[in-house]
Design a protein around this motif. Structure first.
Motif, short mmCIF file in Angstrom:
data_model
loop_
_atom_site.label_atom_id
_atom_site.label_comp_id
_atom_site.label_asym_id
_atom_site.label_seq_id
_atom_site.Cartn_x
_atom_site.Cartn_y
_atom_site.Cartn_z
N GLY A 225 28.86 46.05 52.03
CA GLY A 225 27.63 45.85 51.04
C GLY A 225 26.54 46.42 51.55
O GLY A 225 25.44 46.01 51.43
N THR A 227 25.21 49.41 50.91
CA THR A 227 24.25 50.40 50.12
C THR A 227 24.45 49.80 48.72
O THR A 227 23.86 50.31 48.03
CB THR A 227 25.15 51.66 50.14
OG1 THR A 227 26.53 51.47 49.94
CG2 THR A 227 25.15 52.56 51.14
N VAL A 341 32.52 50.91 66.84
CA VAL A 341 32.44 51.51 65.32
C VAL A 341 31.62 50.66 64.49
O VAL A 341 31.25 49.64 64.87
CB VAL A 341 34.11 51.39 64.74
CG1 VAL A 341 34.43 49.91 64.53
CG2 VAL A 341 34.10 52.05 63.70
N ASN A 364 33.78 55.70 67.13
CA ASN A 364 34.58 56.50 66.03
C ASN A 364 34.52 55.96 64.74
O ASN A 364 33.50 55.13 64.49
CB ASN A 364 36.25 55.97 66.51
CG ASN A 364 36.53 54.61 66.63
OD1 ASN A 364 36.32 53.94 65.82
ND2 ASN A 364 37.03 54.21 67.92
N GLN A 367 35.96 54.03 57.42
CA GLN A 367 35.38 53.33 56.35
C GLN A 367 36.44 52.14 55.98
O GLN A 367 37.42 52.12 56.02
CB GLN A 367 35.01 53.98 55.27
CG GLN A 367 34.28 55.24 55.44
CD GLN A 367 33.94 55.92 54.23
OE1 GLN A 367 34.78 56.42 53.29
NE2 GLN A 367 32.76 56.02 53.62
N GLU A 369 37.71 51.77 53.09
CA GLU A 369 38.42 52.64 52.27
C GLU A 369 39.40 53.64 53.09
O GLU A 369 40.42 53.86 52.38
CB GLU A 369 37.56 53.59 51.32
CG GLU A 369 36.57 53.20 50.33
CD GLU A 369 35.21 52.63 50.93
OE1 GLU A 369 35.00 52.46 51.96
OE2 GLU A 369 34.32 52.42 50.03
N PHE A 460 27.15 62.32 62.71
CA PHE A 460 26.76 61.76 61.65
C PHE A 460 25.28 61.99 61.57
O PHE A 460 24.38 62.02 62.17
CB PHE A 460 26.90 60.10 61.93
CG PHE A 460 26.41 59.18 60.82
CD1 PHE A 460 27.34 58.99 59.68
CD2 PHE A 460 25.58 58.51 60.73
CE1 PHE A 460 27.55 58.09 58.66
CE2 PHE A 460 25.15 57.48 59.88
CZ PHE A 460 26.07 57.49 58.74
P1 ATP Z 1 29.27 49.82 51.12
O1 ATP Z 1 30.16 50.62 50.85
O2 ATP Z 1 29.56 48.35 50.72
O3 ATP Z 1 27.92 50.08 51.22
P2 ATP Z 1 29.52 49.86 54.21
O4 ATP Z 1 29.71 51.49 53.72
O5 ATP Z 1 28.68 49.44 55.07
O6 ATP Z 1 29.33 48.95 52.58
P3 ATP Z 1 31.97 49.75 55.58
O7 ATP Z 1 33.27 50.50 54.99
O8 ATP Z 1 32.18 48.51 56.29
O9 ATP Z 1 31.13 49.37 54.45
O10 ATP Z 1 31.50 50.97 56.57
C1 ATP Z 1 31.90 52.03 56.68
C2 ATP Z 1 30.54 52.95 56.71
O11 ATP Z 1 29.94 52.51 58.00
C3 ATP Z 1 30.67 54.38 56.81
O12 ATP Z 1 30.86 54.94 55.81
C4 ATP Z 1 29.54 54.86 57.69
O13 ATP Z 1 28.13 55.03 56.69
C5 ATP Z 1 29.37 53.61 58.61
N1 ATP Z 1 29.87 54.01 59.82
C6 ATP Z 1 31.33 53.45 60.37
N2 ATP Z 1 31.30 53.92 61.63
C7 ATP Z 1 30.36 54.77 61.83
C8 ATP Z 1 30.35 55.48 62.93
N3 ATP Z 1 30.88 55.52 64.24
N4 ATP Z 1 29.28 56.43 63.15
C9 ATP Z 1 28.60 56.36 61.89
N5 ATP Z 1 28.45 55.58 60.88
C10 ATP Z 1 29.39 54.77 60.69
#
Ligand code: ATP
Ligand code: MG
Length: 581
Positions: A225, A227, A341, A364, A367, A369, A460
C-alpha cells in the motif's frame, strides 16, 4: 554519485564456498526445469509447497533437525524439528478440513509470529486451500477489506486480536468460522467462535497432502500500500521453485546455517523468505515474535548464533541510529552474511554495516507480485553500494521506454521483466484488468524506474509515481535521500516533488533528526548546503522541513505519497497500511 565498491571477499576468508560463485556460467546454463527436479514433487506431476518445505525432509537425516527456533515476545522459547513442524501442519490441515475447508478456499491468519501461525500456513497449503496472512497490527478496516475481497471462509486469530476487530463479522457473509489461538489469552464468553485447542490441537498428526497442481493457487498477499490501495497478489504452488532456488543462491543457505528473516508473514518477505526459502533448503530458521529493538536484536543474533540475516532498510537505519557502540556490546561473530530488501538501501547503510558489523548489507530487489527475489547482490560478488545487484539466473529484466523498447546501459527507464518465472503472481484477486495492464509488449512492467550499468548491475531510481520532474530533469527521490542521510544530523529523509509554476516541480525534503540535534534554521541551511555540495544544482532540495518521524507503511516503507498529499492539502487516500506511532 558513485560510492566506493566493496570488493568481493577473498575466497580464503569465506567460511563456506558461496553459492553462485560462478555467476556467469550458472546464468548461461540455467534451467528452471532442472531446479524443479532438485525438489521432490508429488506423484502425477503435482507440487505442494508444504511437501517441499517440510514433509520431504522426513525421509532424510533432517527429520529431527531443528527447523524453527522460536522466541516469544516475553522471552519464552520453543523449538520445533522438521517432524514436529509436519505434525503441527497436519493437525491444522485436519482441523480445517473438518470445518469444511476445501481446495481453493481461502483461509486467513491474523496472528502474531507464534508457532500456530506457521502451522496454519502449512496446514492450509497441504489441504490445497489458499492462505492469506495478515499483519497483526492491522485495525478492523484493513482486516475487513482483505477478508471481504478474498471471500475468506476461515479466520485463525487470537482472542485479543479478535476483540479488536470482531465487529466486522456482520459484514463478512462468506466468513464461516473464526478459530482462536488461546496460547496467551483465554477466549471471552461470546459464542460463534472455535478454539484452536479443540478444533486443531486434538486432531490427528497424520494427513496426506492434497495433490495440488503446480498452477493451483497457494498464497495470497496484499501489497504494502505504499503507492495506493493494496492489491491482492495471488501466487501458485510452483512459486516454491523460485523460493528454493533463491534461498540457495541469494540467501546462500548451507546445511548448518541459522537464518533469521525479520519480516512478518503479513508481508510477502515473511512467507517467501521467513518460511518457504529457508525450509525448502532444510535450514534452521529463527522466528522472533517481538518487534524491533536494537539491543534485543543484537542479543538474539548472539544467543542463537545467527549466521545469515535478512532484514530491511528501515530497520538498518534504526540500528544506525542506535549507535556504533551498541553492536560492540555483543558477540556477533557468528554472522557471516547479511541482506536487505523492501526499499532502496542507502549506500550509507552499506558502508556503515561494513564498518561497524564488519559485513556489508547485500541489497536485493523484488515485489509482492514477483513472489521471489529477481535482482540481487550475491555473497560471492563485489557490491556496488546503492545498486540492487544483478539479475538472478533465469530472470531477464531490462530497462525499457514507454513503448516497450529496450534502452541501452546508463539510460533511465521502466524496470521490466520477461514474464514466466515460476514465482510470478498469476492475478490480482478480483482485479484481472489491473493484472493484465501490468503486461505490455511482452514485458511485465514493475512500476519502478531504474537504470542498468554496463556490467549489468541495476540501480533503483524511484517508483514511477514518485519520480520528480524538475526543470526538465527527472529526479529519483532515492538519490537525494541517500545524500541527505549522510549528514550526521539526519536519521531519515523522504523526498517529493512540489508543484512549481516555473520548474513544474521542485525537490522538497522531509527529514527526521538523530538524537541530540535540534531543528533550527541554521541546521536547515547547513543540510541544504551539504546536499548542494554533493548533488547537481537541479537535484538538490530547494526546501527542507523537519519532521519528527516519516509516515511509513507497517512494513516500514516511506510513504512519499502521504508526504505529498499532506504538503498539498489533498486527501490521503488508502491509509490502511499506515504505521501508527
Ligand atoms: P503497493 O504496490 O501497494 O504500492 P509496495 O509496492 O510497497 O506497495 P511491495 O510489493 O511490498 O509493495 O514492495 C515492492 C516495492 O518495494 C518495489 O516495487 C520497489 O518499489 C520497492 N523495493 C523493494 N525492494 C527494493 C530494493 N532493494 N530497492 C529499491 N526498491 C525496492
Ligand atoms: Mg507495488
Amino acid at each position: 554519485m558513485e560510492y566506493a565498491r566493496i570488493a568481493k571477499p577473498p575466497a580464503a576468508e569465506m567460511p563456506l564456498r558461496p553459492n553462485l560463485a560462478d555467476y556467469e556460467e550458472t546464468r548461461r546454463s540455467w534451467s528452471w526445469e532442472r531446479v524443479r527436479r532438485e525438489l521432490d514433487g508429488l506423484p502425477g506431476g503435482s507440487l505442494n509447497i508444504t511437501h517441499e518445505c517440510l514433509d520431504r525432509h522426513l525421509k532424510t537425516a533432517r527429520r529431527d533437525k531443528i527447523a524453527m527456533l522460536w522466541e516469544g515476545k516475553d522471552g519464552e522459547t520453543e523449538t520445533y524439528t522438521f517432524a514436529q513442524m509436519v505434525a503441527g501442519a497436519n493437525r491444522a490441515a485436519n482441523g480445517l478440513r473438518k470445518l469444511g475447508v476445501e481446495k481453493g478456499d481461502r483461509v486467513f491468519v491474523f496472528l502474531e509470529r507464534v508457532p500456530e501461525c506457521y502451522f496454519t500456513v502449512f496446514g492450509t497449503l497441504k489441504l490445497g486451500a489458499v492462505i492469506g496472512p495478515l499483519f497483526s497490527a492491522f485495525g478492523p478496516d484493513a482486516v475487513k477489506d482483505r477478508l471481504a475481497d478474498s471471500g475468506a471462509k476461515v479466520l485463525v486469530t487470537s482472542p485479543d486480536l479478535w476483540a479488536r476487530v470482531k465487529d466486522i463479522r456482520k459484514d463478512l457473509p462468506e466468513l464461516e468460522h473464526v478459530v482462536l489461538v488461546t496460547r496467551r489469552h483465554p477466549a471471552g464468553p461470546e459464542g460463534g467462535v472455535l478454539l484452536w485447542d479443540e478444533a486443531v490441537g486434538s486432531q490427528s498428526a497424520d494427513f496426506e497432502t492434497v495433490a495440488t497442481d503446480p498452477e493451483d493457487f497457494s498464497v495470497m498477499h496484499y501489497t504494502s500500500g505504499t503507492t495506493g490501495k493494496p492489491k491482492g497478489a495471488a501466487h501458485v504452488h510452483n512459486a516454491i521453485v523460485g523460493h528454493y532456488a533463491t534461498g540457495k543462491h541469494v540467501l546462500d543457505l548451507h546445511e548448518d546455517d541459522v537464518y533469521w528473516c525479520t519480516a512478518d508473514p503479513g508481508w510477502v518477505t515473511g512467507t517467501s523468505y521467513g518460511m518457504f526459502a529457508p525450509w525448502s533448503n532444510g535450514a534452521t530458521s529463527l522466528v522472533y515474535e517481538g518487534g524491533f529493538g536494537a539491543r534485543a536484536w543484537y542479543s538474539l543474533i548472539e544467543k542463537y548464533r545467527v549466521t545469515v540475516w535478512y532484514t530491511a532498510p528501515t530497520a538498518i537505519r534504526m540500528l544506525m541510529k542506535a549507535g556504533d557502540e551498541a553492536p560492540q556490546k555483543h558477540d556477533l561473530s557468528s554472522l557471516r552474511y547479511t541482506m536487505s530488501v523492501g526499499e532502496p538501501l542507502n549506500p550509507e547503510a552499506v558502508v556503515w554495516s561494513e564498518r561497524v558489523l564488519g559485513l556489508p548489507f547485500h541489497d536485493n530487489w523484488w515485489q509482492t507480485e514477483t513472489g521471489a527475489i529477481l535482482i540481487a547482490n550475491y555473497a560471492a560478488m563485489e557490491i556496488r553500494p546503492g545498486s540492487m545487484g544483478r539479475p538472478f539466473p533465469g530472470i531477464e529484466p531490462a530497462i525499457i521506454d514507454d513503448d516497450g523498447k529496450e534502452l541501452p546501459p546508463g539510460e533511465e527507464g521502466n524496470l521490466a521483466v520477461r514474464p514466466g518465472w515460476p514465482s510470478m503472481f498469476r492475478t490480482y484477486w478480483n482485479n484481472k484488468p489491473l493484472y493484465d495492464s501490468r503486461f505490455q509488449n511482452g514485458w511485465y512492467i514493475t512500476g519502478d524506474r531504474a537504470r542498468m550499468d554496463a556490467d549489468g548491475y541495476f540501480w533503483f531510481v524511484g517508483r514511477a509515481d514518485d519520480v520528480i520532474n524538475t526543470a526538465g530533469h527527472l529526479v529519483g527521490p532515492f538519490e537525494v535521500e541517500s545524500v541527505l542521510i549522510e549528514h550526521p544530523a539526519v536519521a531519515e529523509a523522504g523526498v517529493i516533488g512540489k508543484p512549481d509554476p516555473i520548474a513544474m516541480e521542485v525537490v522538497k525534503a522531509f527529514v527526521s533528526l538523530n538524537d541530540g540535534y535540534e531543528p533550527t534554521d541554521q541546521l536547515r541551511r547547513e543540510i541544504m548546503a551539504f546536499a548542494r555540495g554533493k548533488l547537481a544544482a537541479a537535484v538538490a532540495p530547494r526546501e527542507i522541513d523537519f519532521i519528527a518521524s516519516l509516515p511509513k507503511t507497517r512494513s516500514g516503507k516511506i510513504m512519499r505519497r502521504l508526504l505529498k498529499a499532506r504538503e498539498l492539502g489533498l486527501p490521503e487516500g488508502d491509509t490502511s497500511t499506515l504505521e501508527e506511532d
